[in-house]
Design a protein around this motif. Structure first.
Motif, PDB file in Angstrom:
ATOM      1  N   HIS A  53       0.815  -1.219   0.000  1.00 25.10           N
ATOM      2  CA  HIS A  53       0.000   0.000   0.000  1.00 25.10           C
ATOM      3  C   HIS A  53       0.852   1.276   0.000  1.00 25.10           C
ATOM      4  O   HIS A  53       2.056   1.230  -0.247  1.00 25.10           O
ATOM      5  CB  HIS A  53      -0.936  -0.029   1.209  1.00 25.10           C
ATOM      6  CG  HIS A  53      -2.235  -0.730   0.945  1.00 25.10           C
ATOM      7  ND1 HIS A  53      -3.450  -0.108   1.036  1.00 25.10           N
ATOM      8  CD2 HIS A  53      -2.491  -2.011   0.583  1.00 25.10           C
ATOM      9  CE1 HIS A  53      -4.414  -0.973   0.752  1.00 25.10           C
ATOM     10  NE2 HIS A  53      -3.855  -2.129   0.485  1.00 25.10           N
ATOM     11  N   ASN A  54       0.194   2.372   0.329  1.00 24.04           N
ATOM     12  CA  ASN A  54       0.823   3.690   0.178  1.00 24.04           C
ATOM     13  C   ASN A  54       1.744   4.088   1.321  1.00 24.04           C
ATOM     14  O   ASN A  54       2.609   4.946   1.134  1.00 24.04           O
ATOM     15  CB  ASN A  54      -0.264   4.774   0.033  1.00 24.04           C
ATOM     16  CG  ASN A  54      -0.936   4.729  -1.321  1.00 24.04           C
ATOM     17  OD1 ASN A  54      -0.320   4.402  -2.329  1.00 24.04           O
ATOM     18  ND2 ASN A  54      -2.229   5.053  -1.349  1.00 24.04           N
ATOM     19  N   ASP A  55       1.545   3.522   2.511  1.00 23.49           N
ATOM     20  CA  ASP A  55       2.390   3.916   3.654  1.00 23.49           C
ATOM     21  C   ASP A  55       3.776   3.309   3.450  1.00 23.49           C
ATOM     22  O   ASP A  55       4.038   2.162   3.789  1.00 23.49           O
ATOM     23  CB  ASP A  55       1.768   3.425   4.964  1.00 23.49           C
ATOM     24  CG  ASP A  55       2.405   4.068   6.184  1.00 23.49           C
ATOM     25  OD1 ASP A  55       3.641   4.274   6.166  1.00 23.49           O
ATOM     26  OD2 ASP A  55       1.686   4.348   7.159  1.00 23.49           O
ATOM     27  N   PHE A  56       4.660   4.102   2.903  1.00 21.29           N
ATOM     28  CA  PHE A  56       5.938   3.633   2.355  1.00 21.29           C
ATOM     29  C   PHE A  56       6.748   2.826   3.357  1.00 21.29           C
ATOM     30  O   PHE A  56       7.099   1.665   3.122  1.00 21.29           O
ATOM     31  CB  PHE A  56       6.728   4.862   1.881  1.00 21.29           C
ATOM     32  CG  PHE A  56       7.968   4.532   1.099  1.00 21.29           C
ATOM     33  CD1 PHE A  56       7.885   3.979  -0.160  1.00 21.29           C
ATOM     34  CD2 PHE A  56       9.217   4.814   1.617  1.00 21.29           C
ATOM     35  CE1 PHE A  56       9.031   3.691  -0.889  1.00 21.29           C
ATOM     36  CE2 PHE A  56      10.360   4.531   0.908  1.00 21.29           C
ATOM     37  CZ  PHE A  56      10.263   3.968  -0.358  1.00 21.29           C
ATOM     38  N   PHE A  57       7.052   3.419   4.499  1.00 19.98           N
ATOM     39  CA  PHE A  57       7.914   2.740   5.466  1.00 19.98           C
ATOM     40  C   PHE A  57       7.205   1.572   6.153  1.00 19.98           C
ATOM     41  O   PHE A  57       7.838   0.562   6.488  1.00 19.98           O
ATOM     42  CB  PHE A  57       8.442   3.737   6.505  1.00 19.98           C
ATOM     43  CG  PHE A  57       9.426   4.715   5.938  1.00 19.98           C
ATOM     44  CD1 PHE A  57      10.681   4.295   5.534  1.00 19.98           C
ATOM     45  CD2 PHE A  57       9.095   6.048   5.790  1.00 19.98           C
ATOM     46  CE1 PHE A  57      11.596   5.187   4.998  1.00 19.98           C
ATOM     47  CE2 PHE A  57       9.999   6.945   5.246  1.00 19.98           C
ATOM     48  CZ  PHE A  57      11.256   6.521   4.853  1.00 19.98           C
ATOM     49  N   GLU A  58       5.910   1.705   6.376  1.00 25.05           N
ATOM     50  CA  GLU A  58       5.166   0.612   6.993  1.00 25.05           C
ATOM     51  C   GLU A  58       5.206  -0.632   6.113  1.00 25.05           C
ATOM     52  O   GLU A  58       5.370  -1.753   6.613  1.00 25.05           O
ATOM     53  CB  GLU A  58       3.720   1.023   7.249  1.00 25.05           C
ATOM     54  CG  GLU A  58       2.895  -0.068   7.933  1.00 25.05           C
ATOM     55  CD  GLU A  58       1.471   0.363   8.208  1.00 25.05           C
ATOM     56  OE1 GLU A  58       1.070   0.396   9.386  1.00 25.05           O
ATOM     57  OE2 GLU A  58       0.751   0.675   7.238  1.00 25.05           O
ATOM     58  N   ILE A 113       5.261   4.375  -6.032  1.00 23.72           N
ATOM     59  CA  ILE A 113       5.664   4.413  -4.620  1.00 23.72           C
ATOM     60  C   ILE A 113       5.493   3.036  -3.982  1.00 23.72           C
ATOM     61  O   ILE A 113       6.364   2.547  -3.255  1.00 23.72           O
ATOM     62  CB  ILE A 113       4.843   5.472  -3.862  1.00 23.72           C
ATOM     63  CG1 ILE A 113       5.238   6.877  -4.336  1.00 23.72           C
ATOM     64  CG2 ILE A 113       5.040   5.339  -2.352  1.00 23.72           C
ATOM     65  CD1 ILE A 113       4.343   7.977  -3.813  1.00 23.72           C
ATOM     66  N   GLN A 114       4.368   2.402  -4.252  1.00 21.73           N
ATOM     67  CA  GLN A 114       4.102   1.078  -3.686  1.00 21.73           C
ATOM     68  C   GLN A 114       5.105   0.044  -4.206  1.00 21.73           C
ATOM     69  O   GLN A 114       5.611  -0.784  -3.445  1.00 21.73           O
ATOM     70  CB  GLN A 114       2.671   0.658  -4.034  1.00 21.73           C
ATOM     71  CG  GLN A 114       1.604   1.523  -3.378  1.00 21.73           C
ATOM     72  CD  GLN A 114       0.224   1.311  -3.979  1.00 21.73           C
ATOM     73  OE1 GLN A 114       0.026   0.419  -4.815  1.00 21.73           O
ATOM     74  NE2 GLN A 114      -0.734   2.132  -3.575  1.00 21.73           N
ATOM     75  N   ALA A 115       5.390   0.110  -5.499  1.00 22.04           N
ATOM     76  CA  ALA A 115       6.331  -0.839  -6.089  1.00 22.04           C
ATOM     77  C   ALA A 115       7.722  -0.671  -5.489  1.00 22.04           C
ATOM     78  O   ALA A 115       8.406  -1.652  -5.183  1.00 22.04           O
ATOM     79  CB  ALA A 115       6.379  -0.650  -7.605  1.00 22.04           C
ATOM     80  N   THR A 128       2.674  -4.736 -10.889  1.00 21.06           N
ATOM     81  CA  THR A 128       2.258  -3.338 -10.759  1.00 21.06           C
ATOM     82  C   THR A 128       0.921  -3.146 -11.468  1.00 21.06           C
ATOM     83  O   THR A 128       0.768  -3.517 -12.637  1.00 21.06           O
ATOM     84  CB  THR A 128       3.305  -2.385 -11.367  1.00 21.06           C
ATOM     85  OG1 THR A 128       3.792  -2.937 -12.597  1.00 21.06           O
ATOM     86  CG2 THR A 128       4.472  -2.180 -10.425  1.00 21.06           C
ATOM     87  N   ASP A 129      -0.028  -2.565 -10.766  1.00 20.62           N
ATOM     88  CA  ASP A 129      -1.348  -2.331 -11.343  1.00 20.62           C
ATOM     89  C   ASP A 129      -1.294  -1.233 -12.400  1.00 20.62           C
ATOM     90  O   ASP A 129      -0.466  -0.310 -12.328  1.00 20.62           O
ATOM     91  CB  ASP A 129      -2.334  -1.908 -10.250  1.00 20.62           C
ATOM     92  CG  ASP A 129      -2.620  -3.022  -9.263  1.00 20.62           C
ATOM     93  OD1 ASP A 129      -2.516  -4.192  -9.664  1.00 20.62           O
ATOM     94  OD2 ASP A 129      -2.931  -2.723  -8.096  1.00 20.62           O
ATOM     95  N   ALA A 130      -2.193  -1.317 -13.353  1.00 22.36           N
ATOM     96  CA  ALA A 130      -2.341  -0.265 -14.347  1.00 22.36           C
ATOM     97  C   ALA A 130      -3.173   0.871 -13.754  1.00 22.36           C
ATOM     98  O   ALA A 130      -4.045   0.639 -12.918  1.00 22.36           O
ATOM     99  CB  ALA A 130      -3.014  -0.822 -15.597  1.00 22.36           C
ATOM    100  N   TYR A 131      -2.898   2.084 -14.210  1.00 23.39           N
ATOM    101  CA  TYR A 131      -3.517   3.256 -13.574  1.00 23.39           C
ATOM    102  C   TYR A 131      -5.023   3.339 -13.789  1.00 23.39           C
ATOM    103  O   TYR A 131      -5.736   4.013 -13.032  1.00 23.39           O
ATOM    104  CB  TYR A 131      -2.847   4.551 -14.060  1.00 23.39           C
ATOM    105  CG  TYR A 131      -3.147   4.938 -15.497  1.00 23.39           C
ATOM    106  CD1 TYR A 131      -4.321   5.598 -15.840  1.00 23.39           C
ATOM    107  CD2 TYR A 131      -2.246   4.656 -16.514  1.00 23.39           C
ATOM    108  CE1 TYR A 131      -4.596   5.970 -17.143  1.00 23.39           C
ATOM    109  CE2 TYR A 131      -2.503   5.013 -17.823  1.00 23.39           C
ATOM    110  CZ  TYR A 131      -3.684   5.665 -18.130  1.00 23.39           C
ATOM    111  OH  TYR A 131      -3.953   6.026 -19.436  1.00 23.39           O
TER     112      TYR A 131
END
Length: 266
Positions: A53-58, A113-115, A128-131
């Protein structure tokens, strides 16, 4: 392959995804051992599938904690001797649920960012999902951009030049420790807390009883664990209320697969 992706996409937290996915993995290990297989015969072939997900460090800490927990349990709990048995091999996919139909081009940044978090966390393979997946099936253009995102990370960013590049960071190490601590608390590996649910309890306060039991044993419960216990209580209430007959039939079939090697889909 042990999947936790659907758990996260259904609304779990990162800690819950970590805890329940590994718990599933350990259940498969226990089942194989009961069948008489040697731990080092099958453990190297087990793989996992995590969301990112989006929370990079988590997310980075989640992957690091997963590898650490798996290695510890394989070595010390199950006595695996082959180093390949200690290694948590995992696939990762960016979070479909995080994609927005509004301003869909922003999803390119989210996916990137997630990747990157998955790569820095140590994933072995990546989707990686498509936008535009929040709108429809990917177009050739959007699928190409998703692929190019991976290729830019792999061949232009330099992050593949070293293993575990964020190791030693105070925050990342602390967060990895915290993810492991909370996951162990939530899943309670090695205990009967989540293994045997007393469906015959009729007092309607299973969660409360369990909380008191754990507290008496000196186990501290956080908010996530309390919410999970409340969900367990709801499941118990449904089971006590009498499920439709077809549910009982299918539940019986699933239970039978633990004893007889029949295909579940039958």
């Amino acid at each position: 392959s042990v999947s936790g992706y659907h758990i996260r996409e259904a609304g779990s937290t990162a800690v819950q995804e970590l805890a329940w996915t590994l718990a599933d993995g350990f259940e498969y290990v226990e089942a194989a051992l009961k069948r008489g297989l040697d731990i080092d015969e099958f453990a190297p072939r087990i793989s996992f599938f995590f969301d990112v997900h989006n929370d990079f460090f988590e997310e980075i800490a989640k992957f690091r904690a997963a590898r650490r927990i798996w290695a510890k349990e394989m070595r010390h709990r199950y006595g695996a001797k082959n180093p390949q048995s200690w290694m948590l091999r995992t696939h990762a996919q960016t979070a479909g649920v995080s994609l927005t139909a509004q301003q869909p081009l922003n999803n390119i940044a989210r996916v990137a960012i997630q990747a990157l978090a998955a790569v820095l966390g140590g994933t072995n393979s990546l989707h990686t999902d498509a936008y535009d997946e929040a709108l429809a099936l990917p177009t050739e253009e959007s699928a190409t951009i998703a692929l190019r995102t991976q290729q830019i990370i792999a061949y232009e960013s330099g992050v593949t030049h070293t293993i575990d590049p964020l190791a030693g960071s105070y925050y990342v190490e602390w967060l990895t420790d915290e993810m492991e601590r909370q996951a162990r608390l939530l899943a309670a590996w090695g205990s009967n807390v989540y293994v045997k649910i007393p469906v015959t309890n009729t007092r309607g306060d299973f969660a409360g009883d369990l909380i008191r039991k754990l507290t008496a044993e000196g186990i501290q419960l956080n908010v996530t664990a309390l919410l999970t216990l409340a969900q367990v209580e709801q499941v118990v209430a449904v089971l006590q209320g009498g499920a439709p007959s077809y549910i009982s039939v299918f539940a019986g079939r699933i239970a039978d697969t633990g004893r007889d090697p029949i295909p579940v889909m039958q």
